[in-house]
Design an enzyme around this catalytic site. Structure first.
Site, PDB file in Angstrom:
ATOM      1  N   PHE A  52       0.819  -1.212   0.000  1.00 14.25           N
ATOM      2  CA  PHE A  52       0.000   0.000   0.000  1.00 14.25           C
ATOM      3  C   PHE A  52       0.860   1.272   0.000  1.00 14.25           C
ATOM      4  O   PHE A  52       0.476   2.289   0.566  1.00 14.25           O
ATOM      5  CB  PHE A  52      -0.978   0.002   1.180  1.00 14.25           C
ATOM      6  CG  PHE A  52      -1.794  -1.248   1.265  1.00 14.25           C
ATOM      7  CD1 PHE A  52      -2.773  -1.511   0.324  1.00 14.25           C
ATOM      8  CD2 PHE A  52      -1.552  -2.189   2.265  1.00 14.25           C
ATOM      9  CE1 PHE A  52      -3.532  -2.690   0.391  1.00 14.25           C
ATOM     10  CE2 PHE A  52      -2.296  -3.360   2.335  1.00 14.25           C
ATOM     11  CZ  PHE A  52      -3.285  -3.614   1.393  1.00 14.25           C
ATOM     12  N   ARG A  53       2.038   1.155  -0.608  1.00 11.94           N
ATOM     13  CA  ARG A  53       2.978   2.269  -0.746  1.00 11.94           C
ATOM     14  C   ARG A  53       3.505   2.772   0.603  1.00 11.94           C
ATOM     15  O   ARG A  53       4.001   3.900   0.701  1.00 11.94           O
ATOM     16  CB  ARG A  53       2.364   3.420  -1.555  1.00 11.94           C
ATOM     17  CG  ARG A  53       1.911   3.005  -2.954  1.00 11.94           C
ATOM     18  CD  ARG A  53       1.601   4.182  -3.853  1.00 11.94           C
ATOM     19  NE  ARG A  53       2.801   4.981  -4.114  1.00 11.94           N
ATOM     20  CZ  ARG A  53       3.736   4.654  -5.022  1.00 11.94           C
ATOM     21  NH1 ARG A  53       3.632   3.541  -5.721  1.00 11.94           N
ATOM     22  NH2 ARG A  53       4.771   5.444  -5.214  1.00 11.94           N
ATOM     23  N   LEU A  54       3.432   1.954   1.615  1.00 11.17           N
ATOM     24  CA  LEU A  54       4.022   2.294   2.908  1.00 11.17           C
ATOM     25  C   LEU A  54       5.439   1.724   2.934  1.00 11.17           C
ATOM     26  O   LEU A  54       5.755   0.773   3.649  1.00 11.17           O
ATOM     27  CB  LEU A  54       3.178   1.742   4.063  1.00 11.17           C
ATOM     28  CG  LEU A  54       1.767   2.329   4.144  1.00 11.17           C
ATOM     29  CD1 LEU A  54       0.998   1.692   5.289  1.00 11.17           C
ATOM     30  CD2 LEU A  54       1.828   3.851   4.325  1.00 11.17           C
TER      31      LEU A  54
END
Length: 202
Positions: free
Chosen positions: A178-180
């Site tokens: 989740f682009r974390l």
């Protein structure tokens, strides 16, 4: 800590970590895991980027080789600084480096040149890198000339050698769901100073 899940300690060596990540990438990347996107700037401050191959990681420097009469070499000599990025799609990792530049024009350059294939060594003599070329036939004619001149053992050309990039900043990026992503940046004010380490937002 190669996956960057745990916060690094101040004593960690980022150059050694680059070596570790490259060694892991060499197991999975199908082509040129040592490729770097080298960025330079010209006298007007206009940036330039191209792919070159990183050939050595020393205790405190990253080394590659090129023609000293090329555009990249002129910009490296002029600015005295450069940046590069490495990206490994199979590893979902990226490294960014910024630092100061110096030439390697001695025994290390001789040794690396001697390790290259005979055709690559002859090609280094034949190519006036970055300069206009009338035709492929002209290049092939030059190659025939230098082959006749040097035979099977061409020496290193005087206009060919290496550059070292001494890092002032190294950033590691590891892909997250989740682009974390996980990002850590090592930075220092001057060569030889202690590294400051920070976790960055994705």
């Amino acid at each position: 800590m190669s996956d960057l899940r745990e916060a690094p300690f101040a004593g960690d060596d980022p150059v050694a970590l680059v070596s570790d990540w490259l060694a892991e990438a060499e197991k999975t990347e199908p082509n040129d895991p040592n490729a770097i996107a080298l960025c330079t700037i010209d006298g007007d401050g206009m940036p330039n980027a191209r792919i070159v191959l990183l050939k050595d990681i020393e205790a405190n420097a990253f080394v590659f080789f090129t023609n000293y009469e090329s555009t990249k070499a002129g910009e490296l000599d002029g600015a005295g600084k450069a940046a590069f990025a490495m990206h490994w799609k199979t590893q979902r990792r990226q490294i960014r480096v910024r630092g100061l530049v110096e030439r390697e024009d001695g025994p290390s350059a001789d040794a690396y040149f001697a390790s290259r294939s005979i055709k690559s060594r002859l090609g280094a003599w034949a190519s006036a890198q970055s300069r206009p070329l009338e035709s492929r036939a002209v290049l092939e004619a030059r190659l025939e000339e230098v082959t006749a001149r040097f035979g099977e053992d061409p020496p290193r050309p005087p206009n060919w050698g290496g550059f070292r990039i001494h890092p002032l900043e190294i950033e590691f990026w590891a892909d997250g769901a989740f682009r974390l992503h996980d990002r850590f940046r090592w930075s220092r004010k001057e060569i030889g100073a202690a590294w400051d380490v920070q976790r960055l937002n994705p």
